[in-house]
Design an enzyme around this catalytic site. Structure first.
Site, PDB file in Angstrom:
ATOM      1  N   CYS A 141       0.837  -1.210   0.000  1.00  0.00           N
ATOM      2  CA  CYS A 141       0.000   0.000   0.000  1.00  0.00           C
ATOM      3  C   CYS A 141       0.870   1.258   0.000  1.00  0.00           C
ATOM      4  O   CYS A 141       1.886   1.330   0.685  1.00  0.00           O
ATOM      5  CB  CYS A 141      -0.921  -0.010   1.226  1.00  0.00           C
ATOM      6  SG  CYS A 141      -2.032   1.407   1.267  1.00  0.00           S
ATOM      7  N   CYS A 151       0.438   4.876   7.018  1.00  0.00           N
ATOM      8  CA  CYS A 151      -0.197   4.689   8.334  1.00  0.00           C
ATOM      9  C   CYS A 151       0.780   3.954   9.263  1.00  0.00           C
ATOM     10  O   CYS A 151       1.168   2.814   8.971  1.00  0.00           O
ATOM     11  CB  CYS A 151      -1.501   3.915   8.180  1.00  0.00           C
ATOM     12  SG  CYS A 151      -2.556   4.572   6.865  1.00  0.00           S
ATOM     13  N   CYS A 154       0.447   0.229  10.354  1.00  0.00           N
ATOM     14  CA  CYS A 154      -0.041  -0.784   9.412  1.00  0.00           C
ATOM     15  C   CYS A 154       1.066  -1.605   8.754  1.00  0.00           C
ATOM     16  O   CYS A 154       1.953  -1.068   8.077  1.00  0.00           O
ATOM     17  CB  CYS A 154      -0.896  -0.118   8.336  1.00  0.00           C
ATOM     18  SG  CYS A 154      -1.648  -1.346   7.242  1.00  0.00           S
ATOM     19  N   CYS A 196     -16.683  -9.031   5.612  1.00  0.00           N
ATOM     20  CA  CYS A 196     -16.041  -7.745   5.313  1.00  0.00           C
ATOM     21  C   CYS A 196     -14.790  -7.948   4.471  1.00  0.00           C
ATOM     22  O   CYS A 196     -13.873  -8.670   4.878  1.00  0.00           O
ATOM     23  CB  CYS A 196     -15.693  -7.037   6.622  1.00  0.00           C
ATOM     24  SG  CYS A 196     -14.903  -5.452   6.349  1.00  0.00           S
ATOM     25  N   CYS A 206     -19.745  -6.038   3.689  1.00  0.00           N
ATOM     26  CA  CYS A 206     -19.020  -4.833   4.099  1.00  0.00           C
ATOM     27  C   CYS A 206     -17.738  -4.788   3.272  1.00  0.00           C
ATOM     28  O   CYS A 206     -17.180  -5.829   2.934  1.00  0.00           O
ATOM     29  CB  CYS A 206     -18.693  -4.906   5.594  1.00  0.00           C
ATOM     30  SG  CYS A 206     -17.727  -3.490   6.180  1.00  0.00           S
ATOM     31  N   CYS A 259     -19.609   2.135   8.795  1.00  0.00           N
ATOM     32  CA  CYS A 259     -18.814   1.453   9.820  1.00  0.00           C
ATOM     33  C   CYS A 259     -17.580   2.315  10.008  1.00  0.00           C
ATOM     34  O   CYS A 259     -16.748   2.416   9.103  1.00  0.00           O
ATOM     35  CB  CYS A 259     -18.449   0.041   9.352  1.00  0.00           C
ATOM     36  SG  CYS A 259     -17.314  -0.800  10.472  1.00  0.00           S
ATOM     37  N   ARG A 314     -17.815  -2.439  18.118  1.00  0.00           N
ATOM     38  CA  ARG A 314     -17.103  -3.708  17.857  1.00  0.00           C
ATOM     39  C   ARG A 314     -15.758  -3.760  18.579  1.00  0.00           C
ATOM     40  O   ARG A 314     -14.917  -2.869  18.409  1.00  0.00           O
ATOM     41  CB  ARG A 314     -16.888  -3.917  16.358  1.00  0.00           C
ATOM     42  CG  ARG A 314     -16.213  -5.270  16.057  1.00  0.00           C
ATOM     43  CD  ARG A 314     -16.130  -5.591  14.575  1.00  0.00           C
ATOM     44  NE  ARG A 314     -17.418  -5.472  13.950  1.00  0.00           N
ATOM     45  CZ  ARG A 314     -17.656  -4.756  12.855  1.00  0.00           C
ATOM     46  NH1 ARG A 314     -16.687  -4.114  12.253  1.00  0.00           N
ATOM     47  NH2 ARG A 314     -18.865  -4.688  12.350  1.00  0.00           N
TER      48      ARG A 314
HETATM   49  N1  SAM Z   1      -6.676   0.452   3.285  1.00  0.00           N
HETATM   50  C1  SAM Z   1      -7.962   0.794   3.731  1.00  0.00           C
HETATM   51  C2  SAM Z   1      -7.964   1.982   4.654  1.00  0.00           C
HETATM   52  O1  SAM Z   1      -6.957   2.274   5.303  1.00  0.00           O
HETATM   53  O2  SAM Z   1      -8.996   2.644   4.729  1.00  0.00           O
HETATM   54  C3  SAM Z   1      -8.724  -0.339   4.377  1.00  0.00           C
HETATM   55  C4  SAM Z   1      -8.047  -1.312   5.292  1.00  0.00           C
HETATM   56  S1  SAM Z   1      -7.252  -0.666   6.745  1.00  0.00           S
HETATM   57  C5  SAM Z   1      -6.207  -1.988   7.195  1.00  0.00           C
HETATM   58  C6  SAM Z   1      -8.564  -0.622   7.926  1.00  0.00           C
HETATM   59  C7  SAM Z   1      -8.249  -0.227   9.353  1.00  0.00           C
HETATM   60  O3  SAM Z   1      -7.564  -1.274  10.017  1.00  0.00           O
HETATM   61  C8  SAM Z   1      -7.395   0.993   9.615  1.00  0.00           C
HETATM   62  O4  SAM Z   1      -8.090   2.184   9.451  1.00  0.00           O
HETATM   63  C9  SAM Z   1      -6.994   0.767  11.059  1.00  0.00           C
HETATM   64  O5  SAM Z   1      -7.946   1.356  11.924  1.00  0.00           O
HETATM   65  C10 SAM Z   1      -7.032  -0.751  11.212  1.00  0.00           C
HETATM   66  N2  SAM Z   1      -5.678  -1.314  11.430  1.00  0.00           N
HETATM   67  C11 SAM Z   1      -4.704  -1.445  10.499  1.00  0.00           C
HETATM   68  N3  SAM Z   1      -3.590  -1.972  11.048  1.00  0.00           N
HETATM   69  C12 SAM Z   1      -3.854  -2.165  12.363  1.00  0.00           C
HETATM   70  C13 SAM Z   1      -3.086  -2.662  13.454  1.00  0.00           C
HETATM   71  N4  SAM Z   1      -1.827  -3.030  13.317  1.00  0.00           N
HETATM   72  N5  SAM Z   1      -3.696  -2.739  14.653  1.00  0.00           N
HETATM   73  C14 SAM Z   1      -4.983  -2.348  14.812  1.00  0.00           C
HETATM   74  N6  SAM Z   1      -5.737  -1.868  13.814  1.00  0.00           N
HETATM   75  C15 SAM Z   1      -5.187  -1.756  12.608  1.00  0.00           C
HETATM   76  C1  DTB Z   2     -11.203  -2.273  11.358  1.00  0.00           C
HETATM   77  O1  DTB Z   2     -11.553  -1.283  12.015  1.00  0.00           O
HETATM   78  N1  DTB Z   2     -10.330  -3.197  11.779  1.00  0.00           N
HETATM   79  C2  DTB Z   2     -10.124  -4.209  10.777  1.00  0.00           C
HETATM   80  C3  DTB Z   2     -11.140  -3.795   9.668  1.00  0.00           C
HETATM   81  N2  DTB Z   2     -11.664  -2.562  10.159  1.00  0.00           N
HETATM   82  C4  DTB Z   2     -10.714  -3.746   8.285  1.00  0.00           C
HETATM   83  C5  DTB Z   2      -8.710  -4.373  10.364  1.00  0.00           C
HETATM   84  C6  DTB Z   2      -7.769  -4.698  11.504  1.00  0.00           C
HETATM   85  C7  DTB Z   2      -6.412  -4.937  10.922  1.00  0.00           C
HETATM   86  C8  DTB Z   2      -5.421  -5.425  11.945  1.00  0.00           C
HETATM   87  C9  DTB Z   2      -4.073  -5.604  11.366  1.00  0.00           C
HETATM   88  C10 DTB Z   2      -3.986  -6.647  10.290  1.00  0.00           C
HETATM   89  O2  DTB Z   2      -4.492  -7.766  10.463  1.00  0.00           O
HETATM   90  O3  DTB Z   2      -3.349  -6.366   9.251  1.00  0.00           O
HETATM   91 FE1  SF4 Z   3      -2.804   1.241   3.407  1.00  0.00          FE
HETATM   92 FE2  SF4 Z   3      -2.727   0.090   5.791  1.00  0.00          FE
HETATM   93 FE3  SF4 Z   3      -3.099   2.711   5.634  1.00  0.00          FE
HETATM   94 FE4  SF4 Z   3      -5.055   1.010   4.809  1.00  0.00          FE
HETATM   95  S1  SF4 Z   3      -4.297   1.263   6.899  1.00  0.00           S
HETATM   96  S2  SF4 Z   3      -4.301   2.857   3.743  1.00  0.00           S
HETATM   97  S3  SF4 Z   3      -3.808  -0.664   4.018  1.00  0.00           S
HETATM   98  S4  SF4 Z   3      -1.241   1.593   4.982  1.00  0.00           S
END
Ligand code: SAM
Ligand code: DTB
Ligand code: SF4
Length: 333
Positions: free
Chosen positions: A73, A77, A80, A117, A148, A208, A280
């Site tokens: 990506c 973030c 992430c 989802c 979702c 959501c 959630r």
């Molecule tokens: N890429 C898209 C976005 O950022 O909108 C969708 C997927 S993204 C992984 C969805 C959410 O997962 C993020 O907004 C964040 O709140 C959560 N998330 C990602 N990595 C995480 C982590 N290591 N621990 C907890 N929550 C995480």
């Molecule tokens: C949300 O709030 N949490 C989920 C879902 N929406 C997409 C994602 C959590 C991701 C946790 C880190 C991972 O598994 O990569």
């Molecule tokens: Fe990309 Fe992860 Fe950020 Fe979603 S949360 S935009 S997958 S870097």
């Protein structure tokens, strides 16, 4: 009796600010800070009272996640593992094919999930990315599951296409308080997120929208996140509260862990401020004891991610969740 000595939810600082609870309420960070500062028992009592006014406290909604496009990506973030900027050991994978998605959806349904989802590691979908996702939405919906998707930022018209294909919910998080946001993400603005949420609402999709705690934010910044979520008008139908899953290689690995009771407080405050939303208990459950999860349900959490994987990290195994539900007398919605 404790119930007489303890202020009821309606007599608290939020009184009068919550006419119907589903509209964006003028719940200020200051009033929310006061909730955080309550004695634990008083906060839990308020949360449980509000929860029981709107929900059966023994029923929990189950959503299963599938990463339909993983890693690589462009965004930064800091939490992430899927960002291309960090080496978190995630193997990138292009968009899954429809058959694989359907097989996962059928397994989720068989295991008892009501919602499926689909998550993609995109900044946002290009039109050529969206087309195959629309097919996935159509076919998953046809299995009798709620659908979702979480695909990043949406452009004009994309939310309508998803709605037309049968999407029920779109997940897009605010993640943290506006004043802390720039410490976590620099490649998109807070306003970009609000704009996507507006497009989702305008297309008549359910929203959501939640956030992450344990990023190193202060309590007042946790209050600031909840104030933002609660002021969305109408409030989101579903509010995922994620506890940071620390992944080696991401900038936030090594952050001081959040006190579990502070996490429970965050759930309770979210419940009080968004009385009609499904709150959630999201990422971070695998690392949580059953006792802390039980407190989260008492605090008003009534939805979980269910299934052995989140997107790239682990989640409790089905059997562990089934045992936990049995021991707490919880049943799936
Ligand atoms: N890429 C898209 C976005 O950022 O909108 C969708 C997927 S993204 C992984 C969805 C959410 O997962 C993020 O907004 C964040 O709140 C959560 N998330 C990602 N990595 C995480 C982590 N290591 N621990 C907890 N929550 C995480
Ligand atoms: C949300 O709030 N949490 C989920 C879902 N929406 C997409 C994602 C959590 C991701 C946790 C880190 C991972 O598994 O990569
Ligand atoms: Fe990309 Fe992860 Fe950020 Fe979603 S949360 S935009 S997958 S870097």
């Amino acid at each position: 009796m404790a119930s007489q000595a303890t202020p009821s939810p309606q007599s608290s600082t939020l009184k009068g600010e919550h006419p119907d609870g589903h509209k964006g309420a003028s719940v200020t960070p200051k009033a929310i800070g006061a909730l955080f500062a309550l004695p634990f028992a008083d906060l839990m009592f308020q949360a449980q009272t509000v929860h029981r006014e709107h929900f059966d406290p023994n029923r929990v909604q189950l959503s299963t996640l599938l990463s339909i496009k993983t890693g690589g990506c462009s965004e930064d973030c800091g939490y992430c593992p899927q960002s291309a900027r960090y080496d978190a050991g995630v193997e990138s994978q292009g968009l899954l094919n429809l058959e694989d998605v359907l097989a996962a959806a059928k397994a989720a349904k068989a295991a008892g999930a009501s919602r499926f989802c689909m998550g993609a590691a995109w900044r946002g979908p290009k039109q050529r990315d969206l087309e195959p996702v629309l097919d996935m939405v159509r076919e998953v919906k046809a299995l009798g599951l709620e659908t979702c998707a979480t695909l990043g930022m949406l452009k004009d018209g994309q939310a309508e296409q998803l709605k037309e294909a049968g999407l029920d919910y779109y997940n897009h998080n605010l993640d943290t308080a506006p004043e802390f946001y720039g410490d976590i993400i620099t490649t998109r603005e807070y306003q970009d997120r609000l704009d996507t949420l507006e497009r989702v609402r305008h297309a008549d999709l359910h929203v959501c929208c939640g956030g992450i705690v344990g990023l190193g934010e202060s309590r007042s910044q946790r209050a600031g996140l909840i104030a933002q979520l609660a002021s969305l008008d109408p409030q989101p139908e579903s509010v995922p509260i994620n506890l940071l899953v620390q992944v080696e290689g991401t900038p936030l690995a090594g952050t001081e862990a959040l006190d579990p009771l502070e996490f429970v407080r965050t759930i309770a405050v979210a419940r009080i401020c968004m009385p009609k939303s499904f709150v959630r208990l999201s990422a971070g459950r695998q690392q949580m004891s059953d006792a802390v999860q039980a407190l989260c349900f008492l605090a008003g959490a009534n939805s979980i991610f269910y299934g052995e994987k989140l997107l790239t990290t682990g989640n409790p195994e089905w059997e562990r969740d089934q045992r936990l539900f049995d021991s707490l007398g919880l049943t799936a919605l």
